[in-house]
Design a protein around this motif. Structure first.
Motif, PDB file in Angstrom:
ATOM      1  N   LEU A  94      26.245  34.414  54.339  1.00  0.00           N
ATOM      2  CA  LEU A  94      27.546  33.752  54.431  1.00  0.00           C
ATOM      3  C   LEU A  94      28.215  33.682  53.056  1.00  0.00           C
ATOM      4  O   LEU A  94      29.419  33.899  52.927  1.00  0.00           O
ATOM      5  N   LEU A  95      27.430  33.351  52.031  1.00  0.00           N
ATOM      6  CA  LEU A  95      27.991  33.302  50.682  1.00  0.00           C
ATOM      7  C   LEU A  95      28.491  34.677  50.263  1.00  0.00           C
ATOM      8  O   LEU A  95      29.595  34.810  49.722  1.00  0.00           O
ATOM      9  N   LEU A  96      27.701  35.701  50.516  1.00  0.00           N
ATOM     10  CA  LEU A  96      28.097  37.055  50.124  1.00  0.00           C
ATOM     11  C   LEU A  96      29.351  37.495  50.868  1.00  0.00           C
ATOM     12  O   LEU A  96      30.233  38.140  50.290  1.00  0.00           O
ATOM     13  N   ASN A  97      29.442  37.134  52.152  1.00  0.00           N
ATOM     14  CA  ASN A  97      30.645  37.455  52.922  1.00  0.00           C
ATOM     15  C   ASN A  97      31.868  36.757  52.339  1.00  0.00           C
ATOM     16  O   ASN A  97      32.959  37.327  52.268  1.00  0.00           O
ATOM     17  N   SER A  98      31.657  35.498  51.907  1.00  0.00           N
ATOM     18  CA  SER A  98      32.756  34.748  51.314  1.00  0.00           C
ATOM     19  C   SER A  98      33.220  35.382  50.010  1.00  0.00           C
ATOM     20  O   SER A  98      34.424  35.511  49.746  1.00  0.00           O
ATOM     21  N   LEU A  99      32.262  35.799  49.164  1.00  0.00           N
ATOM     22  CA  LEU A  99      32.621  36.442  47.898  1.00  0.00           C
ATOM     23  C   LEU A  99      33.342  37.763  48.135  1.00  0.00           C
ATOM     24  O   LEU A  99      34.310  38.091  47.432  1.00  0.00           O
ATOM     25  N   THR A 100      32.905  38.508  49.150  1.00  0.00           N
ATOM     26  CA  THR A 100      33.570  39.770  49.472  1.00  0.00           C
ATOM     27  C   THR A 100      34.988  39.524  49.946  1.00  0.00           C
ATOM     28  O   THR A 100      35.919  40.254  49.571  1.00  0.00           O
ATOM     29  N   LYS A 102      36.903  36.971  49.168  1.00  0.00           N
ATOM     30  CA  LYS A 102      37.726  36.576  48.023  1.00  0.00           C
ATOM     31  C   LYS A 102      38.106  37.781  47.178  1.00  0.00           C
ATOM     32  O   LYS A 102      39.239  37.894  46.698  1.00  0.00           O
ATOM     33  N   ALA A 103      37.157  38.694  46.988  1.00  0.00           N
ATOM     34  CA  ALA A 103      37.442  39.897  46.208  1.00  0.00           C
ATOM     35  C   ALA A 103      38.495  40.754  46.903  1.00  0.00           C
ATOM     36  O   ALA A 103      39.398  41.302  46.265  1.00  0.00           O
ATOM     37  N   ASP A 104      38.370  40.868  48.229  1.00  0.00           N
ATOM     38  CA  ASP A 104      39.361  41.630  48.995  1.00  0.00           C
ATOM     39  C   ASP A 104      40.741  40.979  48.907  1.00  0.00           C
ATOM     40  O   ASP A 104      41.766  41.667  48.813  1.00  0.00           O
ATOM     41  N   GLU A 105      40.760  39.640  48.943  1.00  0.00           N
ATOM     42  CA  GLU A 105      42.034  38.919  48.852  1.00  0.00           C
ATOM     43  C   GLU A 105      42.690  39.141  47.491  1.00  0.00           C
ATOM     44  O   GLU A 105      43.900  39.365  47.398  1.00  0.00           O
ATOM     45  N   LYS A 106      41.881  39.092  46.412  1.00  0.00           N
ATOM     46  CA  LYS A 106      42.432  39.336  45.082  1.00  0.00           C
ATOM     47  C   LYS A 106      42.957  40.762  44.966  1.00  0.00           C
ATOM     48  O   LYS A 106      43.997  41.011  44.349  1.00  0.00           O
ATOM     49  N   SER A 107      42.226  41.705  45.554  1.00  0.00           N
ATOM     50  CA  SER A 107      42.661  43.091  45.515  1.00  0.00           C
ATOM     51  C   SER A 107      43.982  43.259  46.253  1.00  0.00           C
ATOM     52  O   SER A 107      44.881  43.976  45.791  1.00  0.00           O
ATOM     53  N   ALA A 108      44.096  42.578  47.400  1.00  0.00           N
ATOM     54  CA  ALA A 108      45.345  42.646  48.164  1.00  0.00           C
ATOM     55  C   ALA A 108      46.495  42.018  47.387  1.00  0.00           C
ATOM     56  O   ALA A 108      47.624  42.521  47.400  1.00  0.00           O
TER      57      ALA A 108
END
Length: 331
Positions: free
Chosen positions: A220-226, A228-234
């Motif tokens: 769950l933590l790793l999914n959350s970090l991914t 957030k990273a996708d959101e920053k990229s967007a």
């Protein structure tokens, strides 16, 4: 035990007693590569064994070679049979580990086996293996904090030795319950080495409550970090270069404010600042002036001058570096 006089002989695989197979860490990829090599070149390095009951031979080293031979459908193996008992044989194998790719946990398991089946102390083992006592102690410490369940997972290839030594062992020393919970989670939801490293870095900085949730569901933590990273990229894609420039300006503003606070804490009066700090601050003024010039006159000329200035600075630094004395190796 005379190892130098031992000669390799061909033995049927069914005669080999795999007594210490549980002390070895499986590596399917390595076995496959070894099988391919044996198929082309034959078995170049003999296995090592000592005499067992009847016609059996207790295999000390060569478990991957035996697995590779079986993968190829072979019935025999080249085996170097040493004189002496298994304890002497294991000590001889450990003495050879400097030229043989044992992983540290395998060495630790062999050492623990020697301590459990013989009357040897750590000092005795170190002396007879050609090692020092600190090496024996460090190897044993690798598995001291590991539970039987974790060691079994490592031997079965469910957990990598890197994860066991770098993550689960430190975690077990700090919180054995969390280590067991994480291991149980990994059985159902395996993680890559990189994912585990990311998870552990987040765990070390998390509060106690958050840690409880992290060990129960690490994915769950790793999914959350991914996410957030996708959101920053967007966001970066949506805002474009203009957004990146604004972000850089905000960073400069924040760094400038922090620098002013630190300078005041270092010396409330500018005259009290160390000369090196004063010179470094003064060196920033041309860069800030060039930035303002960009806004007033344009970019091309300033960029060219800035690139030339950077090249001259790099050249000067390189020349200065060459004049420095060589750095001595640190043991």
């Amino acid at each position: 035990m005379d190892q130098t006089a031992a000669t390799a002989q061909t033995l049927d695989l069914h005669r080999l007693e795999l007594r210490y197979v549980e002390l070895r860490v499986p590596d399917t990829a390595a076995i496959t590569r070894l099988a391919q090599s044996i198929a082309v070149n034959g078995q170049l390095v003999p296995c090592i064994a000592v005499a067992g009951e009847g016609s059996a031979a207790i295999l000390l080293d060569g478990y991957r070679r035996v697995a590779a031979l079986r993968q190829l459908g072979k019935d025999t193996a080249e085996v170097e049979c040493w004189d002496g008992d298994p304890i002497q044989g294991l000590l001889g194998v450990l003495a050879r580990t400097r030229s043989r790719a044992f992983v540290p946990i395998e060495e630790a398991l062999l050492l623990r086996e020697l301590l459990s089946i013989g009357s040897l102390s750590q000092h005795d083992i170190a002396r007879r293996c050609g090692r020092d006592v600190s090496w024996v102690s460090r190897r044993l410490q690798l598995i001291t904090a590991l539970s039987d369940g974790l060691l079994t997972a490592v031997r079965q290839g469910k957990v990598s030795t890197w994860a066991a030594v770098r993550i689960l062992a430190p975690l077990a020393r700090a919180n054995s319950t969390h280590a067991e919970q994480l291991l149980e989670s990994l059985h159902t939801t395996p993680l890559t080495t990189r994912q585990l490293a990311t998870w552990f870095a987040q765990y070390q900085g998390a509060s106690r409550t958050v840690r409880e949730r992290m060990v129960e569901a690490p994915q769950l933590l790793l999914n959350s970090l991914t996410a957030k990273a996708d959101e920053k990229s967007a966001d970066r894609l949506r805002e474009g270069p203009e957004g990146e420039v604004l972000a850089d300006i905000r960073i400069l503003d924040a760094v400038s404010a922090r620098l002013r606070r630190r300078l005041y804490a270092l010396a409330p009066s500018p005259v009290d600042l160390p000369p090196a700090v004063t010179a470094a601050v003064s060196a920033l003024q041309p860069a800030l002036a060039a930035l303002q010039c960009h806004l007033r006159k344009g970019y091309s000329d300033e960029i060219a001058r800035d690139s030339s200035s950077r090249a001259d600075t790099a050249s000067a630094r390189s020349g200065a570096a060459r004049d420095q004395p060589a750095v001595e190796a640190v043991a």
